[in-house]
Design a protein around this motif. Structure first.
Motif: not given
Length: 163
Positions: A42-43, A46-48, A64-66, A119-121
């Motif tokens: 999911k997006p 913010y821009d990773p 981590v995010a991608v 976590f990332l969101d």
């Protein structure tokens, strides 16, 4: 010799993980999965590619995010392909597989993906010109940190050592 489902599940998880490199960016063949929706990352709000200041610079955030998130979802898609869970959301997969030891991999992949996204969101990049959010620490909290740990740097060191 009788082996518990947990041991069998752990062995199956190890065998499955050994087939996928930890930084896998491979995709599943669409031909075998084209009849259902695949789980995709999911997006984020913010821009990773810009990173999160000193906390997660762009290369670390990308991992981590991608890479990690995509790898988890690829593995989840592979695990649920052809099962009653194939059309379920990540949350539905967690709930439906939580009590079934034969679905431990689906549960683990879905749980890890959901937790990683949560976590990332809930992170946010620091506002320029700052490289962190440390300037937002209240004077009261700052005094407590100094009192309990000596400094913020010492708290971070102690926390990292404990983790």
């Amino acid at each position: 010799m009788h082996r518990s489902p947990v041991v069998l599940g752990r062995r199956r998880l190890q065998n499955t993980l050994s087939r996928f490199p930890s930084t896998s960016t491979s995709t599943l063949p669409l031909t075998s999965l084209s009849t259902r929706a695949l789980h995709t990352p999911k997006p984020l709000p913010y821009d990773p590619s810009l990173g999160l200041g000193d906390f997660l610079p762009p290369p670390a955030l990308h991992v981590v995010a991608v890479e990690y998130q995509k790898g988890l979802l690829d593995r989840l898609n592979e695990e649920v392909r052809g099962t009653e869970m194939s059309d379920m959301s990540v949350m539905q997969t967690i709930v439906s597989s939580a009590t079934d030891r034969t679905k431990v991999l689906a549960f683990n992949y879905a749980s890890l993906a959901l937790n990683n996204h949560f976590f990332l969101d809930n992170l946010k990049p620091p506002t320029p010109p700052y490289a962190s959010h440390q300037h937002l620490i209240s004077p009261t909290l700052s005094a407590e940190i100094r009192s309990q740990h000596g400094s913020l740097a010492q708290l971070k060191s102690s926390f990292s050592a404990a983790a």
